[in-house]
Scaffold this motif. Structure first.
Motif, PDB file in Angstrom:
ATOM      1  N   HIS A  46      -3.072   7.540   9.142  1.00 30.32           N
ATOM      2  CA  HIS A  46      -2.382   6.341   9.623  1.00 30.32           C
ATOM      3  C   HIS A  46      -0.985   6.696  10.136  1.00 30.32           C
ATOM      4  CE1 HIS A  46       0.432   5.874   6.193  1.00 30.32           C
ATOM      5  NE2 HIS A  46      -0.561   6.323   5.441  1.00 30.32           N
ATOM      6  N   HIS A  49      -0.826   0.874   5.938  1.00 28.14           N
ATOM      7  CA  HIS A  49      -1.367   1.582   4.779  1.00 28.14           C
ATOM      8  C   HIS A  49      -2.695   2.234   5.139  1.00 28.14           C
ATOM      9  CE1 HIS A  49      -3.106   2.063   0.701  1.00 28.14           C
ATOM     10  NE2 HIS A  49      -1.845   2.162   0.318  1.00 28.14           N
ATOM     11  N   ALA A  50      -3.045   3.285   4.416  1.00 27.93           N
ATOM     12  CA  ALA A  50      -4.308   3.993   4.666  1.00 27.93           C
ATOM     13  C   ALA A  50      -5.521   3.087   4.530  1.00 27.93           C
ATOM     14  CB  ALA A  50      -4.433   5.184   3.711  1.00 27.93           C
ATOM     15  N   ASP A  51      -5.413   2.037   3.718  1.00 29.93           N
ATOM     16  CA  ASP A  51      -6.540   1.112   3.557  1.00 29.93           C
ATOM     17  C   ASP A  51      -6.903   0.411   4.863  1.00 29.93           C
ATOM     18  OD1 ASP A  51      -6.758   1.768   0.922  1.00 29.93           O
ATOM     19  OD2 ASP A  51      -6.026  -0.152   0.132  1.00 29.93           O
ATOM     20  N   GLY A 106      -3.486   8.594   2.150  1.00 32.19           N
ATOM     21  CA  GLY A 106      -2.194   8.085   2.576  1.00 32.19           C
ATOM     22  C   GLY A 106      -1.190   9.199   2.815  1.00 32.19           C
ATOM     23  N   TRP A 107      -0.048   8.831   3.313  1.00 31.35           N
ATOM     24  CA  TRP A 107       1.056   9.771   3.485  1.00 31.35           C
ATOM     25  C   TRP A 107       1.655  10.109   2.115  1.00 31.35           C
ATOM     26  CZ3 TRP A 107       4.919   9.128   8.109  1.00 31.35           C
ATOM     27  CH2 TRP A 107       4.217   9.128   9.311  1.00 31.35           C
ATOM     28  N   ASP A 164       2.904   7.359  -0.555  1.00 35.85           N
ATOM     29  CA  ASP A 164       2.148   6.111  -0.524  1.00 35.85           C
ATOM     30  C   ASP A 164       1.420   5.912  -1.849  1.00 35.85           C
ATOM     31  OD1 ASP A 164       2.916   5.828   2.098  1.00 35.85           O
ATOM     32  OD2 ASP A 164       0.913   6.038   2.959  1.00 35.85           O
ATOM     33  N   SER A 212      -1.647   3.924  -4.072  1.00 36.48           N
ATOM     34  CA  SER A 212      -3.060   3.731  -3.750  1.00 36.48           C
ATOM     35  C   SER A 212      -3.358   2.346  -3.199  1.00 36.48           C
ATOM     36  CB  SER A 212      -3.930   3.986  -4.980  1.00 36.48           C
ATOM     37  OG  SER A 212      -3.557   3.109  -6.041  1.00 36.48           O
ATOM     38  N   THR A 221       2.641   0.053  -2.935  1.00 38.09           N
ATOM     39  CA  THR A 221       3.490   0.751  -1.969  1.00 38.09           C
ATOM     40  C   THR A 221       4.673  -0.119  -1.570  1.00 38.09           C
ATOM     41  OG1 THR A 221       1.516   1.874  -1.117  1.00 38.09           O
ATOM     42  CG2 THR A 221       3.499   1.985   0.221  1.00 38.09           C
ATOM     43  N   TRP A 258      -1.753  -5.667   6.081  1.00 40.17           N
ATOM     44  CA  TRP A 258      -1.754  -4.202   6.145  1.00 40.17           C
ATOM     45  C   TRP A 258      -0.392  -3.512   6.092  1.00 40.17           C
ATOM     46  CZ3 TRP A 258      -6.239  -3.042   4.751  1.00 40.17           C
ATOM     47  CH2 TRP A 258      -7.398  -3.598   5.314  1.00 40.17           C
ATOM     48  N   SER A 317       7.869   2.269   5.610  1.00 43.97           N
ATOM     49  CA  SER A 317       7.594   3.653   5.996  1.00 43.97           C
ATOM     50  C   SER A 317       8.894   4.430   6.131  1.00 43.97           C
ATOM     51  CB  SER A 317       6.830   3.694   7.327  1.00 43.97           C
ATOM     52  OG  SER A 317       5.500   3.243   7.163  1.00 43.97           O
TER      53      SER A 317
END
Length: 266
Positions: free
Chosen positions: A12, A17-19, A39-40, A43, A45, A50, A167, A171
C-alpha cells in the motif's frame, strides 16, 4: 497459465491501511495465486489501532519500507509478483530493480528519482506534509476534504467520504520529503535501477483524473525505463482518480493486472 500458488505481495501507499487490499487478495487467491498484504513498518494489524498509535508510524523512510518488504520476500519460497499503489508503486519498482521480485505492477506510482515535472495537483497533495519541515519526523493524516481532492475527486462525495472513513490511516511524512528532494540527492532512496535489463516485467499504470499522481508522472516514469531492454508496459485508466484500487471500480484495475500477468505467463 501461472504456476499455482505463485506468491503476490501487495504494497500500500501513504494514508491507506494494508487491509484496503482485501478484495484484491481474495480475487488473486481465487485466480490461483498466494497473496499477502503486509503493512508498512509501524502499522498495526488493524486500522483503528494504527490510528491510535501514529508515533509508531512516524519517521519511517523509503529505504526502511523497502528493507521491510525485502524481509517479507526473503521468507517466501519463490520470488513474488509485487503490486504497489502510489508510494507502494515506487517501493515495488525498487524491489524489482534489485532483483527481489519476478514482476511488478506499479499502480499510479509516486515519482522516482529522474521525474522532473510535478504537476500542481501533485504538489498540492504533497504539501499536506511538506509545508511543515517538522513533518519529516512525524505521522501525517489527511482530512476528509484533503482525501476528496487527492483520492476521491473522480467519485461522488458520498463514496469518497465512505472510503475515507473506512481505510485511511496516518502515514509518515518522511517519504514525501525524500521524493521531493530526490533529484538533488545522488543517493536518494527514491532512485530506482531503471536500466536493469535482467529484471522481470513491469507494468506502470496511470489514472487520467488522478490528482496525487497525475498521468504526466506515470508517463515520465515510463520514459525513464527507455534504456532497458526488459519489458516495461503502460496502462491508462482515463476516468479514474487515485482511489482506483479501493473504489467501486477497483475490479477493472485488478482484472487488468491479472490479464497482464497472464499475458507474460506469470
Amino acid at each position: 497459465m501461472n504456476a499455482a500458488g505463485t506468491p503476490v505481495v501487495f504494497v500500500h501507499g501513504l494514508w491507506l491501511h494494508a487491509d484496503s487490499w482485501g478484495a484484491w487478495t481474495d480475487l488473486f487467491r481465487e485466480a490461483g495465486y498466494a497473496p499477502a498484504a503486509p503493512g508498512w513498518p509501524g502499522d498495526a494489524s488493524t486500522i483503528e489501532e494504527t490510528r491510535k498509535q501514529p508515533d509508531r508510524i512516524a519517521g519511517h523512510g523509503i529505504d526502511e519500507v523497502v528493507e521491510h518488504y525485502a524481509g517479507v520476500i526473503s521468507g517466501l519460497d519463490a520470488k513474488p509478483v509485487v503490486i504497489g499503489h502510489s508510494f507502494g508503486g515506487l517501493i515495488v519498482q525498487r524491489l524489482l530493480g534489485q532483483g527481489l521480485a519476478a514482476a511488478a505492477v506499479a499502480i499510479d506510482p509516486a515519482p522516482i528519482k529522474g521525474v522532473i515535472y510535478l504537476p500542481p495537483s501533485a504538489l498540492r497533495v504533497a504539501s499536506v506534509a511538506l509545508r511543515n519541515p517538522a513533518n519529516r519526523k512525524r505521522a501525517v493524516s489527511l482530512t476528509a476534504k484533503q482525501f476528496r481532492y487527492g483520492f476521491g475527486n473522480a467519485l461522488s462525495a458520498a463514496e469518497s467520504n465512505e472510503l475515507y472513513d473506512r481505510w485511511t490511516i496516518p502515514s509518515p511524512g518522511k517519504p514525501l520529503f525524500e521524493a521531493a528532494s530526490a533529484n538533488l540527492s545522488p543517493r536518494s532512496p527514491a532512485k530506482v535501477d531503471t536500466r536493469n535489463a535482467t529484471r522481470g516485467p513491469l507494468l506502470i499504470t496511470a489514472g487520467g483524473k488522478d490528482h496525487t499522481v497525475p498521468r504526466a508522472i506515470s508517463k515520465s516514469t515510463l520514459k525513464l525505463y527507455g534504456k532497458s531492454s526488459a519489458v516495461t508496459d503502460y496502462k491508462e485508466f482515463p476516468d479514474r482518480g487515485h482511489s482506483l484500487t479501493i473504489d467501486s471500480g477497483w475490479r477493472d484495475v485488478a482484472d487488468a493486472a491479472l490479464a497482464w500477468l497472464r499475458q507474460h505467463s506469470l
